[in-house]
Design a protein around this motif. Structure first.
Motif, PDB file in Angstrom:
ATOM      1  N   SER A  11      60.828  75.544  27.695  1.00  0.00           N
ATOM      2  CA  SER A  11      61.841  74.704  28.332  1.00  0.00           C
ATOM      3  C   SER A  11      62.410  73.353  27.440  1.00  0.00           C
ATOM      4  CB  SER A  11      61.146  74.000  29.578  1.00  0.00           C
ATOM      5  OG  SER A  11      60.130  73.242  29.293  1.00  0.00           O
ATOM      6  N   GLU A  12      61.633  73.178  26.281  1.00  0.00           N
ATOM      7  CA  GLU A  12      61.960  72.163  25.455  1.00  0.00           C
ATOM      8  C   GLU A  12      61.589  72.351  23.816  1.00  0.00           C
ATOM      9  OE1 GLU A  12      59.216  68.418  25.679  1.00  0.00           O
ATOM     10  OE2 GLU A  12      59.572  69.090  27.672  1.00  0.00           O
ATOM     11  N   ILE A  13      62.493  71.786  22.965  1.00  0.00           N
ATOM     12  CA  ILE A  13      62.041  72.291  21.498  1.00  0.00           C
ATOM     13  C   ILE A  13      62.549  71.249  20.656  1.00  0.00           C
ATOM     14  CG2 ILE A  13      64.334  73.656  21.259  1.00  0.00           C
ATOM     15  CD1 ILE A  13      62.430  75.617  19.411  1.00  0.00           C
ATOM     16  N   PHE A  14      61.927  70.685  19.678  1.00  0.00           N
ATOM     17  CA  PHE A  14      62.165  69.883  18.704  1.00  0.00           C
ATOM     18  C   PHE A  14      62.635  70.239  17.569  1.00  0.00           C
ATOM     19  CE2 PHE A  14      61.153  67.058  14.916  1.00  0.00           C
ATOM     20  CZ  PHE A  14      61.603  65.888  15.512  1.00  0.00           C
ATOM     21  N   TYR A  99      63.741  68.078  33.425  1.00  0.00           N
ATOM     22  CA  TYR A  99      62.960  68.315  34.591  1.00  0.00           C
ATOM     23  C   TYR A  99      63.353  67.197  35.669  1.00  0.00           C
ATOM     24  CZ  TYR A  99      60.412  70.051  30.794  1.00  0.00           C
ATOM     25  OH  TYR A  99      60.165  70.811  29.576  1.00  0.00           O
ATOM     26  N   LEU A 100      63.784  65.915  35.495  1.00  0.00           N
ATOM     27  CA  LEU A 100      63.845  64.914  36.505  1.00  0.00           C
ATOM     28  C   LEU A 100      65.302  64.550  36.832  1.00  0.00           C
ATOM     29  CD1 LEU A 100      60.752  62.789  35.336  1.00  0.00           C
ATOM     30  CD2 LEU A 100      60.858  64.747  36.928  1.00  0.00           C
ATOM     31  N   ALA A 101      65.595  64.306  38.011  1.00  0.00           N
ATOM     32  CA  ALA A 101      67.043  63.776  38.519  1.00  0.00           C
ATOM     33  C   ALA A 101      66.979  62.270  38.229  1.00  0.00           C
ATOM     34  CB  ALA A 101      67.196  63.818  40.068  1.00  0.00           C
ATOM     35  N   ASP A 103      66.865  59.682  39.906  1.00  0.00           N
ATOM     36  CA  ASP A 103      65.799  58.978  40.745  1.00  0.00           C
ATOM     37  C   ASP A 103      64.339  58.842  40.387  1.00  0.00           C
ATOM     38  OD1 ASP A 103      65.451  61.383  41.681  1.00  0.00           O
ATOM     39  OD2 ASP A 103      65.788  61.227  43.703  1.00  0.00           O
ATOM     40  N   GLY A 104      64.125  59.930  39.160  1.00  0.00           N
ATOM     41  CA  GLY A 104      62.625  60.205  38.949  1.00  0.00           C
ATOM     42  C   GLY A 104      61.906  61.208  39.518  1.00  0.00           C
ATOM     43  N   ARG A 105      62.890  61.915  40.264  1.00  0.00           N
ATOM     44  CA  ARG A 105      62.126  62.946  41.317  1.00  0.00           C
ATOM     45  C   ARG A 105      62.224  64.216  40.446  1.00  0.00           C
ATOM     46  NH1 ARG A 105      62.932  61.450  47.728  1.00  0.00           N
ATOM     47  NH2 ARG A 105      62.078  59.461  47.664  1.00  0.00           N
ATOM     48  N   ASP A 106      61.784  65.186  40.664  1.00  0.00           N
ATOM     49  CA  ASP A 106      62.019  66.612  40.280  1.00  0.00           C
ATOM     50  C   ASP A 106      63.386  67.241  40.749  1.00  0.00           C
ATOM     51  OD1 ASP A 106      59.382  66.833  38.902  1.00  0.00           O
ATOM     52  OD2 ASP A 106      58.689  68.206  40.369  1.00  0.00           O
ATOM     53  N   TRP A 107      64.177  67.759  39.870  1.00  0.00           N
ATOM     54  CA  TRP A 107      65.340  68.344  40.283  1.00  0.00           C
ATOM     55  C   TRP A 107      64.990  69.253  41.410  1.00  0.00           C
ATOM     56  CZ3 TRP A 107      69.704  66.376  39.107  1.00  0.00           C
ATOM     57  CH2 TRP A 107      69.805  65.823  37.851  1.00  0.00           C
ATOM     58  N   ALA A 108      65.843  69.183  42.444  1.00  0.00           N
ATOM     59  CA  ALA A 108      65.445  70.060  43.706  1.00  0.00           C
ATOM     60  C   ALA A 108      65.475  71.390  43.614  1.00  0.00           C
ATOM     61  CB  ALA A 108      66.294  69.881  44.775  1.00  0.00           C
ATOM     62  N   ASP A 109      66.451  72.124  42.502  1.00  0.00           N
ATOM     63  CA  ASP A 109      66.424  73.708  42.006  1.00  0.00           C
ATOM     64  C   ASP A 109      65.536  73.694  41.093  1.00  0.00           C
ATOM     65  OD1 ASP A 109      68.005  72.235  40.509  1.00  0.00           O
ATOM     66  OD2 ASP A 109      69.595  73.472  40.474  1.00  0.00           O
TER      67      ASP A 109
END
Length: 482
Positions: A11-14, A99-101, A103-109
């Motif tokens: 899900s991520e890559i440097f 990963y986060l919206a 507002d600091g919460r996980d994206w709902a989807d």
């Protein structure tokens, strides 16, 4: 050795997009594996940063319906990285964190977003991409956790699967009503499938169905098979223990090279530690610390969280700073910890300097300018910052957990006499043991010759990807003979 084709799913890559060590691993491992005759193509989500970075983009498949919208599977390159990208704007074209919206919460989807990543990986695993048929699909963390079960559900010839746990604290747990929407039949909602305490467990699914499981240090393998360290998955991991192995992470020793690092005020190597002091002065100036070469300077480069044990540093700060010592901190995270370190910098002007956020140049300068680096984590699957510290001659002070225990040789009397010590370990993870380790470091630092031997030991240690890459290559080839 026969060549091996590997699809890495992350899900991520440097250097394209990074929130933690997973990105560093995903970005560095492909080039290291090339020396082992392993070809890696990495599948990543089409975040804005990825879409900007990809070159030579070619569409190889279209999904008319992909968890709420159309999507394209693309191939291309970003620097030396060979990539597949799942370009689904309705899922990934968003600003900020993967990963986060805001507002600091996980994206709902998030369940749909990373099911789409896993679905594309399973399709590539079954030959969707022209000219590339993977022998092994290597899934990283919960975001790729559905890959092994999607491949098993296809009931066709499939590649071998490897599931790597980078941090078992993050598991991807979602409500059961999403089951059919995620393409999982009702029969999979069992203890031997994706069911996890009445929910859908992405990581649990991967651990249940992958052919082999790895994690990022041998000690962490043992820790996560206990109720204290397994975070609800210890029973499953004990059942699957014969399929598990621990392979330490490395670091990219081209990016992390004190002899050629343009982020430093002065490059140096283990034979020329006098010039390293120029970086100490530059770090002190950057963070508003007193320009005192004789002050012992402790560094921290970390996410600010309870896991990282930084509340212990605050609790023992007066002792840490005693005798004129200094602290340079780079990090972000828990607001209470940020506020407490900010207050500490006001209460101790010239002794505590902080930068909240992330700054790649400053991260390198702290490694190249601090005398010692603090890593007091309550748990740490592997850790990379202590490896960078050793490479840069900043002596690590670490808790005796996970990969920290596996990578740092404690400077006890026998290890110093044998000339093999590279840092300081302490345990259990509590204030008094940490204070004792800091005091031991301070005492040895007063003997500058002994300290330089400690620095040299760390700088000469091979913390690259060469040895781990060979272990991964051996694992992949073992999978093919199963």
């Amino acid at each position: 050795m026969r060549p091996v084709n590997v699809l890495s799913v992350t899900s991520e890559i440097f250097p394209i997009i990074k929130t933690g060590g997973l990105a560093d691993v995903a970005g560095a491992l492909p080039s290291a594996l090339a020396a082992e005759d392993v070809r890696v193509i990495t599948l990543v989500p089409g975040y804005p940063a990825v879409m900007r970075a990809i070159e030579g983009m070619e569409a190889i498949h279209q999904y008319p319906s992909c968890f709420g919208g159309s999507a394209n599977l693309l191939s291309g390159k970003a620097g030396e990285l060979d990539l597949f990208v799942i370009d689904a704007p309705h899922l990934f074209d968003r600003p900020g964190s993967p990963y986060l919206a805001p507002d600091g919460r996980d994206w709902a989807d998030n369940a749909r977003r990373f099911a789409a990543l896993a679905r594309a990986a399973a399709d590539i695993g079954q030959g969707l991409a022209p000219g590339f048929v993977p022998d092994v699909v290597h899934a990283h963390d919960w975001q790729a956790g559905l890959v092994p079960i999607y491949l098993r559900l296809a009931e066709r010839a499939r590649p071998a699967t490897v599931m790597t746990i980078h941090n078992i604290a993050f598991q991807g747990v979602f409500p059961p009503y999403l089951l059919l929407e995620l393409g999982l039949p009702a029969s999979t909602f069992t203890i031997d499938g994706v069911e996890y305490y009445g929910q859908i467990g992405f990581l649990k699914a991967g651990l249940q169905h992958a052919d082999r499981i790895t994690t990022v240090s041998p000690t962490y393998v043992r820790e996560i098979q206990t109720p204290e360290g397994g975070m609800g998955l210890d029973g499953l991991l004990r059942v699957r223990s014969t399929a598990m192995s621990g392979i330490l992470n490395g670091i990219d020793d081209k990016i992390w090279d004190p002899g050629a690092d343009t982020n430093l005020a002065q490059t140096y190597d283990h034979n020329d530690l006098d010039t390293r002091m120029i970086n100490k002065g530059a770090l002190q100036k950057r963070l508003g610390l007193s320009q005192d070469p004789d002050a012992m300077l402790f560094g921290i480069v970390s996410r600010l969280s309870e896991q990282k044990g930084l509340d212990l540093v605050l609790a023992g700060l007066s002792g840490l700073l005693a005798g004129g010592a200094q602290l340079a901190l780079l990090g972000s995270g828990d607001q209470t910890l940020e506020d407490s370190f900010r207050t500490a910098s006001i209460v101790h002007p010239g002794q505590v300097g902080c930068f909240f956020g992330y700054d790649e140049e400053l991260a390198h300068l702290i490694q190249g300018g601090s005398d010692a680096l603090l890593v007091p984590s309550r748990f740490e699957p592997c850790g990379l910052t202590q490896l960078c510290a050793m490479r840069y001659g900043s002596v690590p002070i670490v808790s005796r957990v996970g990969g920290l225990a596996d990578t740092v040789i404690d400077a006890n009397e026998m290890a110093i006499a044998a000339g093999v010590a590279t840092g300081f370990q302490f345990g259990p993870v509590a204030l008094s043991p940490l204070t004792n380790a800091v005091d031991r470091a301070k005492n040895l630092w007063r003997d500058r010759q002994a300290w330089r031997r400690l620095q040299g030991n760390g700088m000469r240690t091979d913390v690259s990807w060469r040895r781990p890459a060979k272990q991964y290559a051996d694992l992949y080839r073992a999978c093919l003979s199963m």
